[in-house]
Design a protein around this motif. Structure first.
Motif, mmCIF file in Angstrom:
data_model
loop_
_atom_site.group_PDB
_atom_site.id
_atom_site.type_symbol
_atom_site.label_atom_id
_atom_site.label_comp_id
_atom_site.label_asym_id
_atom_site.label_seq_id
_atom_site.Cartn_x
_atom_site.Cartn_y
_atom_site.Cartn_z
ATOM 1 N N GLY A 1 -16.973 20.038 -5.399
ATOM 2 C CA GLY A 1 -15.622 20.673 -5.347
ATOM 3 C C GLY A 1 -15.184 20.875 -3.928
ATOM 4 N N LEU A 2 -15.922 21.206 -2.926
ATOM 5 C CA LEU A 2 -15.579 21.528 -1.590
ATOM 6 C C LEU A 2 -15.136 20.025 -0.891
ATOM 7 N N ASN B 1 -15.788 29.193 -7.002
ATOM 8 C CA ASN B 1 -17.115 29.124 -6.224
ATOM 9 C C ASN B 1 -17.368 30.700 -5.862
ATOM 10 N N GLY C 1 -23.615 23.520 -9.954
ATOM 11 C CA GLY C 1 -22.475 22.575 -9.786
ATOM 12 C C GLY C 1 -22.981 21.324 -9.535
ATOM 13 N N VAL C 2 -21.779 20.366 -9.227
ATOM 14 C CA VAL C 2 -22.169 19.041 -9.048
ATOM 15 C C VAL C 2 -22.092 18.705 -7.614
ATOM 16 N N GLY C 3 -21.673 19.645 -6.626
ATOM 17 C CA GLY C 3 -21.545 19.508 -5.316
ATOM 18 C C GLY C 3 -20.452 19.046 -4.712
ATOM 19 N N TYR D 1 -23.446 17.847 -1.738
ATOM 20 C CA TYR D 1 -24.518 18.976 -1.058
ATOM 21 C C TYR D 1 -24.337 20.046 -1.853
ATOM 22 N N ARG D 2 -25.593 20.931 -1.936
ATOM 23 C CA ARG D 2 -25.599 22.048 -2.454
ATOM 24 C C ARG D 2 -26.621 22.862 -1.778
ATOM 25 N N VAL D 3 -26.381 24.241 -1.449
ATOM 26 C CA VAL D 3 -27.429 24.943 -1.228
ATOM 27 C C VAL D 3 -28.424 25.142 -1.971
ATOM 28 N N LYS E 1 -18.377 32.232 -9.108
ATOM 29 C CA LYS E 1 -19.820 31.644 -9.198
ATOM 30 C C LYS E 1 -20.927 32.313 -8.412
ATOM 31 N N PHE E 2 -20.644 32.318 -6.967
ATOM 32 C CA PHE E 2 -21.628 33.138 -5.887
ATOM 33 C C PHE E 2 -21.660 34.414 -5.557
ATOM 34 N N SER F 1 -26.719 27.179 -7.209
ATOM 35 C CA SER F 1 -26.030 26.127 -6.519
ATOM 36 C C SER F 1 -26.227 25.042 -7.758
ATOM 37 N N ILE G 1 -23.420 31.715 2.601
ATOM 38 C CA ILE G 1 -23.950 30.515 2.815
ATOM 39 C C ILE G 1 -24.764 30.373 4.275
ATOM 40 N N ASP H 1 -15.671 36.672 -0.733
ATOM 41 C CA ASP H 1 -16.307 37.322 -1.645
ATOM 42 C C ASP H 1 -17.327 38.151 -1.091
HETATM 43 P P1 ADP Z 1 -20.407 22.837 -6.451
HETATM 44 O O1 ADP Z 1 -19.605 22.133 -7.371
HETATM 45 O O2 ADP Z 1 -21.811 22.901 -6.313
HETATM 46 O O3 ADP Z 1 -19.934 24.277 -6.272
HETATM 47 P P2 ADP Z 1 -19.200 22.647 -3.872
HETATM 48 O O4 ADP Z 1 -18.829 21.362 -3.211
HETATM 49 O O5 ADP Z 1 -18.005 23.509 -4.413
HETATM 50 O O6 ADP Z 1 -20.394 22.152 -4.885
HETATM 51 O O7 ADP Z 1 -19.890 23.475 -2.967
HETATM 52 C C1 ADP Z 1 -21.116 22.837 -2.264
HETATM 53 C C2 ADP Z 1 -22.065 23.997 -1.929
HETATM 54 O O8 ADP Z 1 -21.613 25.178 -1.123
HETATM 55 C C3 ADP Z 1 -22.231 25.339 -3.224
HETATM 56 O O9 ADP Z 1 -23.553 24.359 -3.930
HETATM 57 C C4 ADP Z 1 -22.857 26.314 -2.521
HETATM 58 O O10 ADP Z 1 -24.386 26.202 -2.347
HETATM 59 C C5 ADP Z 1 -22.039 26.284 -1.524
HETATM 60 N N1 ADP Z 1 -20.892 27.424 -1.653
HETATM 61 C C6 ADP Z 1 -19.685 27.090 -1.804
HETATM 62 N N2 ADP Z 1 -18.881 28.087 -1.841
HETATM 63 C C7 ADP Z 1 -19.725 29.079 -1.826
HETATM 64 C C8 ADP Z 1 -19.587 30.646 -1.769
HETATM 65 N N3 ADP Z 1 -18.157 31.113 -1.962
HETATM 66 N N4 ADP Z 1 -20.676 31.332 -1.522
HETATM 67 C C9 ADP Z 1 -21.780 31.001 -1.422
HETATM 68 N N5 ADP Z 1 -22.060 29.585 -1.513
HETATM 69 C C10 ADP Z 1 -20.908 28.737 -1.685
#
Ligand code: ADP
Length: 468
Positions: free
Chosen positions: A425-426, A365, A421-423, A411-413, A368-369, A418, A398, A393
Protein backbone atom coordinates in the motif's frame (compact mmCIF):
# COMPACT_ATOMS: atom_id res chain seq x y z
CA UNK A 1 43.98 3.59 -40.38
CA UNK A 2 40.35 3.08 -39.27
CA UNK A 3 40.97 -0.47 -38.06
CA UNK A 4 44.30 0.22 -36.39
CA UNK A 5 44.59 0.09 -32.62
CA UNK A 6 45.16 3.26 -30.60
CA UNK A 7 48.78 2.26 -30.02
CA UNK A 8 49.51 1.84 -33.73
CA UNK A 9 47.69 5.08 -34.52
CA UNK A 10 49.70 7.01 -31.92
CA UNK A 11 52.95 5.46 -33.20
CA UNK A 12 52.18 6.48 -36.77
CA UNK A 13 51.06 9.95 -35.70
CA UNK A 14 54.30 10.50 -33.78
CA UNK A 15 56.45 9.34 -36.68
CA UNK A 16 54.45 11.41 -39.19
CA UNK A 17 54.67 14.54 -36.99
CA UNK A 18 58.44 14.23 -36.59
CA UNK A 19 58.84 13.58 -40.35
CA UNK A 20 56.82 16.71 -41.10
CA UNK A 21 58.78 18.80 -38.58
CA UNK A 22 62.08 17.59 -40.06
CA UNK A 23 60.96 18.35 -43.62
CA UNK A 24 59.88 21.86 -42.62
CA UNK A 25 63.07 22.55 -40.62
CA UNK A 26 65.22 21.09 -43.46
CA UNK A 27 63.41 23.22 -46.05
CA UNK A 28 63.81 26.39 -44.00
CA UNK A 29 67.49 25.64 -43.31
CA UNK A 30 68.17 24.93 -46.99
CA UNK A 31 66.45 28.12 -48.06
CA UNK A 32 68.26 30.28 -45.47
CA UNK A 33 71.61 28.76 -46.33
CA UNK A 34 71.07 29.33 -50.07
CA UNK A 35 70.19 32.99 -49.43
CA UNK A 36 73.22 33.49 -47.22
CA UNK A 37 75.61 31.82 -49.66
CA UNK A 38 74.16 33.77 -52.58
CA UNK A 39 74.64 36.97 -50.69
CA UNK A 40 78.24 36.04 -49.78
CA UNK A 41 79.06 35.21 -53.43
CA UNK A 42 77.56 38.50 -54.64
CA UNK A 43 79.50 40.50 -52.05
CA UNK A 44 82.67 38.67 -53.05
CA UNK A 45 82.07 39.47 -56.74
CA UNK A 46 81.52 43.17 -55.93
CA UNK A 47 84.73 43.15 -53.89
CA UNK A 48 86.68 41.50 -56.73
CA UNK A 49 85.24 43.93 -59.26
CA UNK A 50 86.14 47.12 -57.34
CA UNK A 51 89.53 45.66 -56.38
CA UNK A 52 90.38 44.72 -59.96
CA UNK A 53 89.27 48.13 -61.30
CA UNK A 54 91.59 49.74 -58.75
CA UNK A 55 94.49 47.85 -60.27
CA UNK A 56 93.72 48.95 -63.85
CA UNK A 57 95.31 51.78 -65.70
CA UNK A 58 94.30 53.33 -69.01
CA UNK A 59 96.59 54.99 -71.46
CA UNK A 60 94.87 56.36 -74.60
CA UNK A 61 92.02 53.91 -74.11
CA UNK A 62 94.33 50.93 -73.67
CA UNK A 63 93.80 49.07 -70.39
CA UNK A 64 96.67 47.54 -68.49
CA UNK A 65 96.86 45.91 -65.06
CA UNK A 66 98.99 48.33 -63.08
CA UNK A 67 100.10 45.73 -60.56
CA UNK A 68 102.35 42.81 -61.17
CA UNK A 69 100.33 39.71 -62.17
CA UNK A 70 101.86 37.78 -59.29
CA UNK A 71 99.62 39.65 -56.86
CA UNK A 72 97.34 36.94 -55.45
CA UNK A 73 94.26 39.13 -55.29
CA UNK A 74 94.69 40.39 -58.86
CA UNK A 75 95.19 36.84 -60.06
CA UNK A 76 91.98 35.67 -58.44
CA UNK A 77 89.98 38.73 -59.45
CA UNK A 78 91.17 38.70 -63.02
CA UNK A 79 90.92 34.94 -63.53
CA UNK A 80 87.45 34.95 -65.11
CA UNK A 81 87.23 38.61 -66.24
CA UNK A 82 86.42 40.60 -69.34
CA UNK A 83 86.63 44.32 -70.10
CA UNK A 84 84.44 45.94 -72.75
CA UNK A 85 84.16 49.38 -74.23
CA UNK A 86 80.81 50.37 -72.78
CA UNK A 87 79.95 52.63 -75.70
CA UNK A 88 80.20 50.11 -78.54
CA UNK A 89 80.34 46.77 -76.66
CA UNK A 90 83.74 45.87 -78.10
CA UNK A 91 85.83 43.43 -76.06
CA UNK A 92 89.03 45.14 -74.92
CA UNK A 93 90.63 42.47 -72.72
CA UNK A 94 89.81 38.97 -71.49
CA UNK A 95 91.47 36.44 -69.20
CA UNK A 96 92.61 33.06 -70.52
CA UNK A 97 90.10 31.07 -68.35
CA UNK A 98 87.26 33.31 -69.54
CA UNK A 99 88.11 32.60 -73.14
CA UNK A 100 88.24 28.85 -72.50
CA UNK A 101 84.89 29.10 -70.75
CA UNK A 102 83.34 30.86 -73.79
CA UNK A 103 81.98 33.44 -71.39
CA UNK A 104 82.59 36.40 -73.72
CA UNK A 105 79.63 38.65 -74.46
CA UNK A 106 78.84 39.72 -78.03
CA UNK A 107 78.97 43.50 -78.60
CA UNK A 108 75.17 43.59 -78.52
CA UNK A 109 74.99 41.69 -75.20
CA UNK A 110 77.73 43.90 -73.76
CA UNK A 111 75.77 47.03 -74.69
CA UNK A 112 72.58 45.64 -73.19
CA UNK A 113 74.45 44.76 -70.01
CA UNK A 114 75.93 48.28 -69.92
CA UNK A 115 72.42 49.67 -69.91
CA UNK A 116 71.50 47.47 -66.97
CA UNK A 117 74.54 46.09 -65.06
CA UNK A 118 73.69 42.89 -63.16
CA UNK A 119 74.61 39.37 -62.07
CA UNK A 120 74.34 36.45 -64.52
CA UNK A 121 75.18 32.77 -64.45
CA UNK A 122 76.41 30.21 -66.91
CA UNK A 123 77.31 26.52 -66.70
CA UNK A 124 80.29 24.92 -68.29
CA UNK A 125 81.19 21.24 -68.08
CA UNK A 126 79.06 20.77 -65.00
CA UNK A 127 80.42 23.80 -63.16
CA UNK A 128 78.21 26.79 -62.52
CA UNK A 129 79.73 30.31 -62.74
CA UNK A 130 78.34 33.63 -61.59
CA UNK A 131 79.43 36.95 -63.18
CA UNK A 132 79.07 40.51 -62.03
CA UNK A 133 79.09 43.37 -64.53
CA UNK A 134 79.66 47.04 -63.62
CA UNK A 135 80.36 50.19 -65.53
CA UNK A 136 83.37 52.31 -64.52
CA UNK A 137 84.73 55.51 -66.06
CA UNK A 138 88.33 56.28 -66.88
CA UNK A 139 89.60 59.22 -68.96
CA UNK A 140 85.96 60.31 -69.35
CA UNK A 141 85.16 57.04 -71.07
CA UNK A 142 82.82 54.28 -69.83
CA UNK A 143 84.05 50.71 -69.50
CA UNK A 144 82.14 47.55 -68.64
CA UNK A 145 84.04 45.23 -66.32
CA UNK A 146 82.72 41.68 -65.95
CA UNK A 147 84.24 39.39 -63.27
CA UNK A 148 83.18 35.88 -62.39
CA UNK A 149 83.67 33.07 -59.84
CA UNK A 150 82.78 29.37 -59.93
CA UNK A 151 79.96 28.32 -57.57
CA UNK A 152 81.59 25.02 -56.65
CA UNK A 153 81.70 25.70 -52.92
CA UNK A 154 78.12 26.89 -52.84
CA UNK A 155 76.98 23.74 -54.53
CA UNK A 156 79.12 21.57 -52.25
CA UNK A 157 77.70 23.26 -49.16
CA UNK A 158 74.15 22.71 -50.38
CA UNK A 159 74.82 19.06 -51.15
CA UNK A 160 76.39 18.62 -47.75
CA UNK A 161 73.29 20.01 -46.06
CA UNK A 162 71.00 17.74 -48.08
CA UNK A 163 73.19 14.74 -47.26
CA UNK A 164 73.12 15.59 -43.54
CA UNK A 165 69.34 16.04 -43.55
CA UNK A 166 68.83 12.74 -45.36
CA UNK A 167 71.11 11.05 -42.86
CA UNK A 168 69.19 12.42 -39.87
CA UNK A 169 65.71 11.84 -41.32
CA UNK A 170 65.20 8.02 -41.22
CA UNK A 171 66.67 7.38 -37.74
CA UNK A 172 64.79 10.37 -36.30
CA UNK A 173 61.47 9.18 -37.72
CA UNK A 174 62.18 5.64 -36.53
CA UNK A 175 63.13 6.88 -33.08
CA UNK A 176 60.00 9.04 -32.86
CA UNK A 177 57.87 6.06 -33.89
CA UNK A 178 59.48 3.85 -31.24
CA UNK A 179 59.12 6.56 -28.58
CA UNK A 180 55.48 7.03 -29.60
CA UNK A 181 54.90 3.30 -29.37
CA UNK A 182 56.51 3.12 -25.95
CA UNK A 183 54.56 6.11 -24.63
CA UNK A 184 51.27 4.86 -26.09
CA UNK A 185 51.95 1.46 -24.52
CA UNK A 186 52.55 3.07 -21.14
CA UNK A 187 49.47 5.27 -21.40
CA UNK A 188 47.28 2.35 -22.46
CA UNK A 189 48.46 -0.08 -19.79
CA UNK A 190 45.84 1.08 -17.24
CA UNK A 191 43.16 0.83 -19.94
CA UNK A 192 44.08 -2.80 -20.45
CA UNK A 193 43.92 -3.37 -16.69
CA UNK A 194 40.46 -1.78 -16.62
CA UNK A 195 39.39 -3.99 -19.51
CA UNK A 196 40.48 -7.14 -17.67
CA UNK A 197 38.82 -5.99 -14.44
CA UNK A 198 35.59 -5.05 -16.29
CA UNK A 199 35.59 -8.46 -17.97
CA UNK A 200 35.34 -10.13 -14.56
CA UNK A 201 32.23 -8.20 -13.59
CA UNK A 202 29.01 -10.02 -14.39
CA UNK A 203 25.43 -10.09 -13.21
CA UNK A 204 26.38 -12.67 -10.56
CA UNK A 205 29.54 -10.75 -9.58
CA UNK A 206 28.23 -7.23 -9.36
CA UNK A 207 30.02 -6.64 -6.05
CA UNK A 208 33.35 -6.35 -7.90
CA UNK A 209 34.72 -2.94 -8.77
CA UNK A 210 37.27 -1.51 -11.20
CA UNK A 211 40.66 -0.76 -9.60
CA UNK A 212 41.45 2.90 -8.85
CA UNK A 213 45.11 3.94 -9.11
CA UNK A 214 44.68 7.11 -7.09
CA UNK A 215 46.16 9.20 -9.89
CA UNK A 216 43.02 11.34 -10.21
CA UNK A 217 43.45 11.36 -13.98
CA UNK A 218 40.82 10.82 -16.70
CA UNK A 219 41.05 7.03 -16.44
CA UNK A 220 40.56 7.10 -12.69
CA UNK A 221 37.55 9.36 -13.28
CA UNK A 222 36.16 6.90 -15.82
CA UNK A 223 36.71 3.94 -13.47
CA UNK A 224 35.01 5.86 -10.65
CA UNK A 225 31.98 6.60 -12.84
CA UNK A 226 31.76 2.97 -13.92
CA UNK A 227 32.03 1.88 -10.28
CA UNK A 228 29.12 4.16 -9.41
CA UNK A 229 27.11 2.59 -12.26
CA UNK A 230 28.01 -0.90 -10.98
CA UNK A 231 26.97 0.11 -7.46
CA UNK A 232 23.58 1.29 -8.77
CA UNK A 233 23.22 -1.89 -10.81
CA UNK A 234 24.14 -4.01 -7.80
CA UNK A 235 21.50 -2.25 -5.73
CA UNK A 236 18.87 -2.55 -8.47
CA UNK A 237 19.61 -6.23 -9.07
CA UNK A 238 19.59 -6.82 -5.28
CA UNK A 239 16.19 -5.13 -5.03
CA UNK A 240 14.88 -7.20 -7.89
CA UNK A 241 16.12 -10.40 -6.27
CA UNK A 242 14.56 -9.45 -2.99
CA UNK A 243 11.37 -8.46 -4.75
CA UNK A 244 11.16 -11.80 -6.56
CA UNK A 245 11.90 -13.68 -3.33
CA UNK A 246 9.23 -11.68 -1.52
CA UNK A 247 6.63 -12.37 -4.21
CA UNK A 248 7.33 -16.11 -4.13
CA UNK A 249 7.09 -16.05 -0.37
CA UNK A 250 3.84 -14.05 -0.40
CA UNK A 251 2.27 -16.44 -2.90
CA UNK A 252 3.64 -19.68 -1.50
CA UNK A 253 2.22 -19.35 2.01
CA UNK A 254 -1.45 -18.74 1.12
CA UNK A 255 -1.31 -21.26 -1.75
CA UNK A 256 0.13 -23.93 0.53
CA UNK A 257 -2.57 -23.13 3.12
CA UNK A 258 -5.32 -23.35 0.48
CA UNK A 259 -3.94 -26.62 -0.85
CA UNK A 260 -3.59 -28.13 2.64
CA UNK A 261 -7.07 -27.10 3.63
CA UNK A 262 -8.59 -28.54 0.46
CA UNK A 263 -6.69 -31.84 0.88
CA UNK A 264 -7.85 -32.22 4.50
CA UNK A 265 -11.48 -31.52 3.57
CA UNK A 266 -11.37 -34.02 0.70
CA UNK A 267 -9.94 -36.82 2.84
CA UNK A 268 -13.41 -37.72 4.07
CA UNK A 269 -16.98 -36.55 3.46
CA UNK A 270 -17.90 -33.37 5.37
CA UNK A 271 -21.12 -31.79 6.45
CA UNK A 272 -22.47 -28.95 4.22
CA UNK A 273 -21.65 -26.51 7.12
CA UNK A 274 -18.05 -27.67 7.17
CA UNK A 275 -17.77 -27.23 3.37
CA UNK A 276 -19.29 -23.73 3.73
CA UNK A 277 -16.84 -22.81 6.49
CA UNK A 278 -13.82 -23.98 4.50
CA UNK A 279 -14.95 -22.33 1.27
CA UNK A 280 -15.64 -19.06 3.10
CA UNK A 281 -12.18 -19.09 4.63
CA UNK A 282 -10.68 -19.93 1.22
CA UNK A 283 -12.65 -17.12 -0.39
CA UNK A 284 -10.95 -14.70 2.00
CA UNK A 285 -7.55 -16.02 0.93
CA UNK A 286 -8.58 -15.67 -2.73
CA UNK A 287 -9.54 -12.03 -2.10
CA UNK A 288 -6.17 -11.43 -0.52
CA UNK A 289 -4.33 -13.09 -3.39
CA UNK A 290 -6.40 -11.10 -5.85
CA UNK A 291 -5.51 -7.85 -4.06
CA UNK A 292 -1.85 -8.83 -4.01
CA UNK A 293 -1.69 -9.57 -7.73
CA UNK A 294 -3.61 -6.40 -8.60
CA UNK A 295 -1.24 -4.26 -6.56
CA UNK A 296 1.78 -6.03 -8.00
CA UNK A 297 0.51 -5.37 -11.48
CA UNK A 298 -0.10 -1.74 -10.60
CA UNK A 299 3.44 -1.34 -9.24
CA UNK A 300 4.94 -3.09 -12.25
CA UNK A 301 3.05 -0.74 -14.58
CA UNK A 302 4.10 2.26 -12.50
CA UNK A 303 7.74 1.13 -12.67
CA UNK A 304 7.50 0.71 -16.43
CA UNK A 305 6.06 4.24 -16.71
CA UNK A 306 2.94 2.78 -18.30
CA UNK A 307 0.43 4.53 -16.07
CA UNK A 308 -0.90 7.63 -17.74
CA UNK A 309 -1.84 10.25 -15.18
CA UNK A 310 -4.58 12.73 -15.86
CA UNK A 311 -4.09 16.41 -15.20
CA UNK A 312 -7.39 17.87 -14.11
CA UNK A 313 -8.20 20.73 -11.77
CA UNK A 314 -10.28 19.48 -8.84
CA UNK A 315 -11.04 20.30 -5.21
CA UNK A 316 -8.77 18.13 -3.06
CA UNK A 317 -10.48 19.21 0.18
CA UNK A 318 -13.81 17.95 -1.16
CA UNK A 319 -12.13 14.74 -2.32
CA UNK A 320 -10.69 14.13 1.15
CA UNK A 321 -14.07 14.74 2.69
CA UNK A 322 -15.84 12.29 0.41
CA UNK A 323 -13.10 9.67 1.08
CA UNK A 324 -13.78 9.98 4.79
CA UNK A 325 -17.52 9.59 4.19
CA UNK A 326 -16.78 6.46 2.20
CA UNK A 327 -14.58 5.00 4.96
CA UNK A 328 -16.92 6.01 7.76
CA UNK A 329 -18.87 2.67 7.89
CA UNK A 330 -15.61 0.65 8.04
CA UNK A 331 -14.29 2.86 10.84
CA UNK A 332 -17.60 2.59 12.67
CA UNK A 333 -17.57 -1.22 12.36
CA UNK A 334 -14.22 -1.17 14.19
CA UNK A 335 -15.43 1.37 16.74
CA UNK A 336 -12.98 3.96 15.53
CA UNK A 337 -14.12 7.55 15.09
CA UNK A 338 -13.20 9.16 11.77
CA UNK A 339 -13.12 12.91 11.59
CA UNK A 340 -12.63 14.94 8.42
CA UNK A 341 -11.82 18.55 9.29
CA UNK A 342 -13.69 20.66 6.74
CA UNK A 343 -11.79 23.48 5.13
CA UNK A 344 -12.44 25.83 2.20
CA UNK A 345 -12.09 24.36 -1.35
CA UNK A 346 -8.49 23.86 -2.53
CA UNK A 347 -8.04 23.58 -6.30
CA UNK A 348 -5.26 21.24 -7.39
CA UNK A 349 -4.02 20.09 -10.82
CA UNK A 350 -3.50 16.34 -10.83
CA UNK A 351 -5.09 12.94 -11.20
CA UNK A 352 -8.08 12.69 -8.78
CA UNK A 353 -8.42 8.94 -9.28
CA UNK A 354 -4.84 8.15 -8.22
CA UNK A 355 -4.78 10.71 -5.39
CA UNK A 356 -7.99 9.12 -4.13
CA UNK A 357 -6.16 5.77 -4.13
CA UNK A 358 -3.33 7.24 -2.08
CA UNK A 359 -5.66 8.84 0.49
CA UNK A 360 -7.74 5.65 0.70
CA UNK A 361 -4.62 3.56 1.41
CA UNK A 362 -3.57 5.94 4.19
CA UNK A 363 -7.08 6.06 5.71
CA UNK A 364 -7.35 2.28 5.44
CA UNK A 365 -4.03 1.83 7.29
CA UNK A 366 -4.97 4.41 9.91
CA UNK A 367 -8.29 2.63 10.67
CA UNK A 368 -6.67 -0.82 10.45
CA UNK A 369 -3.92 0.02 12.94
CA UNK A 370 -6.14 1.90 15.41
CA UNK A 371 -7.72 -0.13 18.20
CA UNK A 372 -11.32 0.22 19.35
CA UNK A 373 -12.16 3.64 20.80
CA UNK A 374 -9.37 5.29 18.86
CA UNK A 375 -9.59 8.22 16.51
CA UNK A 376 -8.52 8.98 12.94
CA UNK A 377 -8.33 12.56 11.63
CA UNK A 378 -7.98 13.83 8.07
CA UNK A 379 -7.40 17.42 7.02
CA UNK A 380 -6.37 19.37 3.91
CA UNK A 381 -4.95 22.88 4.33
CA UNK A 382 -3.61 25.27 1.76
CA UNK A 383 0.04 26.39 2.22
CA UNK A 384 0.87 28.98 -0.39
CA UNK A 385 1.44 27.11 -3.65
CA UNK A 386 1.03 23.77 -1.90
CA UNK A 387 -1.71 21.75 -0.27
CA UNK A 388 -0.94 19.83 2.88
CA UNK A 389 -2.93 16.67 3.50
CA UNK A 390 -2.61 15.18 6.99
CA UNK A 391 -3.92 11.83 8.14
CA UNK A 392 -3.34 11.00 11.77
CA UNK A 393 -4.47 8.25 14.09
CA UNK A 394 -4.21 7.31 17.72
CA UNK A 395 -3.31 3.74 16.79
CA UNK A 396 -0.48 1.32 17.45
CA UNK A 397 2.20 3.56 15.92
CA UNK A 398 5.27 2.43 14.00
CA UNK A 399 8.59 1.64 15.71
CA UNK A 400 11.36 4.16 14.86
CA UNK A 401 13.58 1.48 13.30
CA UNK A 402 10.74 0.49 10.95
CA UNK A 403 10.02 4.04 9.72
CA UNK A 404 12.66 4.15 6.95
CA UNK A 405 11.32 0.89 5.51
CA UNK A 406 7.56 1.34 5.47
CA UNK A 407 7.52 2.49 1.80
CA UNK A 408 9.44 -0.61 0.69
CA UNK A 409 7.54 -3.27 -1.14
CA UNK A 410 6.32 -6.15 1.07
CA UNK A 411 7.54 -4.43 4.21
CA UNK A 412 5.32 -4.93 7.21
CA UNK A 413 5.97 -4.28 10.84
CA UNK A 414 5.88 -7.67 12.41
CA UNK A 415 2.66 -7.73 14.36
CA UNK A 416 -0.54 -9.65 13.91
CA UNK A 417 -2.44 -6.70 12.38
CA UNK A 418 0.28 -6.02 9.85
CA UNK A 419 0.20 -9.64 8.77
CA UNK A 420 -3.27 -9.00 7.31
CA UNK A 421 -1.92 -6.60 4.68
CA UNK A 422 0.34 -7.34 1.74
CA UNK A 423 2.84 -4.56 2.42
CA UNK A 424 2.40 -2.82 -0.94
CA UNK A 425 0.00 0.00 0.00
CA UNK A 426 2.57 2.60 1.05
CA UNK A 427 4.85 1.78 -1.90
CA UNK A 428 1.95 2.71 -4.20
CA UNK A 429 1.14 5.82 -2.12
CA UNK A 430 4.73 7.02 -2.43
CA UNK A 431 4.73 6.46 -6.18
CA UNK A 432 1.47 8.44 -6.60
CA UNK A 433 2.72 11.36 -4.48
CA UNK A 434 6.07 11.53 -6.29
CA UNK A 435 4.34 11.38 -9.65
CA UNK A 436 2.55 14.56 -8.51
CA UNK A 437 5.93 16.11 -7.54
CA UNK A 438 4.94 15.93 -3.88
CA UNK A 439 6.48 14.55 -0.70
CA UNK A 440 5.21 12.27 2.06
CA UNK A 441 6.48 12.24 5.63
CA UNK A 442 5.52 10.32 8.72
CA UNK A 443 5.86 10.88 12.43
CA UNK A 444 4.95 8.04 14.68
CA UNK A 445 5.21 6.82 18.23
CA UNK A 446 4.48 3.29 19.35
CA UNK A 447 1.27 3.22 21.38
CA UNK A 448 0.47 6.87 20.63
CA UNK A 449 -0.30 6.84 16.90
CA UNK A 450 0.97 7.92 13.49
CA UNK A 451 0.81 11.15 11.55
CA UNK A 452 1.26 11.13 7.77
CA UNK A 453 1.81 14.50 6.01
CA UNK A 454 1.59 14.89 2.26
CA UNK A 455 2.71 18.09 0.55
CA UNK A 456 1.55 18.57 -3.04
CA UNK A 457 2.23 21.50 -5.40
CA UNK A 458 -1.07 23.00 -6.58
CA UNK A 459 -0.21 23.53 -10.22
CA UNK A 460 2.68 21.33 -11.42
CA UNK A 461 1.55 18.66 -13.81
CA UNK A 462 1.68 15.03 -12.74
CA UNK A 463 3.68 12.68 -14.91
CA UNK A 464 4.07 8.91 -15.04
CA UNK A 465 7.21 8.65 -12.93
CA UNK A 466 8.75 5.29 -12.25
CA UNK A 467 8.61 3.87 -8.77
CA UNK A 468 11.77 3.02 -6.82
P1 ADP B 1 -0.11 -3.06 4.22
O1 ADP B 1 -0.79 -3.36 2.94
O2 ADP B 1 0.42 -4.26 4.92
O3 ADP B 1 -0.87 -2.15 5.10
P2 ADP B 1 1.53 -0.81 3.72
O4 ADP B 1 2.61 -0.67 2.70
O5 ADP B 1 0.33 0.03 3.56
O6 ADP B 1 1.22 -2.34 3.80
O7 ADP B 1 2.19 -0.50 5.11
C1 ADP B 1 3.40 -1.09 5.50
C2 ADP B 1 3.49 -1.29 6.99
O8 ADP B 1 3.59 -0.03 7.65
C3 ADP B 1 2.25 -1.93 7.59
O9 ADP B 1 2.34 -3.31 7.53
C4 ADP B 1 2.28 -1.43 9.01
O10 ADP B 1 3.11 -2.24 9.78
C5 ADP B 1 2.92 -0.05 8.89
N1 ADP B 1 1.88 1.00 8.92
C6 ADP B 1 1.42 1.72 7.85
N2 ADP B 1 0.51 2.64 8.25
C7 ADP B 1 0.40 2.54 9.60
C8 ADP B 1 -0.37 3.21 10.60
N3 ADP B 1 -1.19 4.21 10.30
N4 ADP B 1 -0.18 2.83 11.88
C9 ADP B 1 0.66 1.84 12.22
N5 ADP B 1 1.43 1.15 11.31
C10 ADP B 1 1.28 1.48 10.03
Amino acid sequence: MKHLGIRAKLTLSYAATIALVLVVIGGVLFHLMTLRLDHAVNERLKELSTGLWGHMEFRNGEPTLSNEPEDYFVRIAARWSQLYDAENGRLLAESEESRLLHATLSPGEAKRTTAKPTFDELASEGVQFRFYSTVYRAEQHPYLLRVGVPLVQVRAARQELIRTLLLIFPPSVLLAGLAGRWMAGNALKPVEELRIAAHQIGISRLDRRLPLRGTRDELDGLAKTFNQVFARLEEAVGNMKQFTASISHELRTPLAALQGEAEVVLMRPQTPEEYRRVLTSQLEEFHKLNRLTNRLLELAMAEAGEIQLENRTFDIAALLHSMCEQMEPIAASQHVSLEARWTEPIQLVGDPHWLERAILNLLDNAIKFTPEGGKVCAEATSQGNFVQVEISDTGTGIPQEALPHIYERFYRVDDSRSRQGVGLGLAIVKWIIEAHHGTIQVKSEVGAGSHFTILLPLTSKAHAATAD
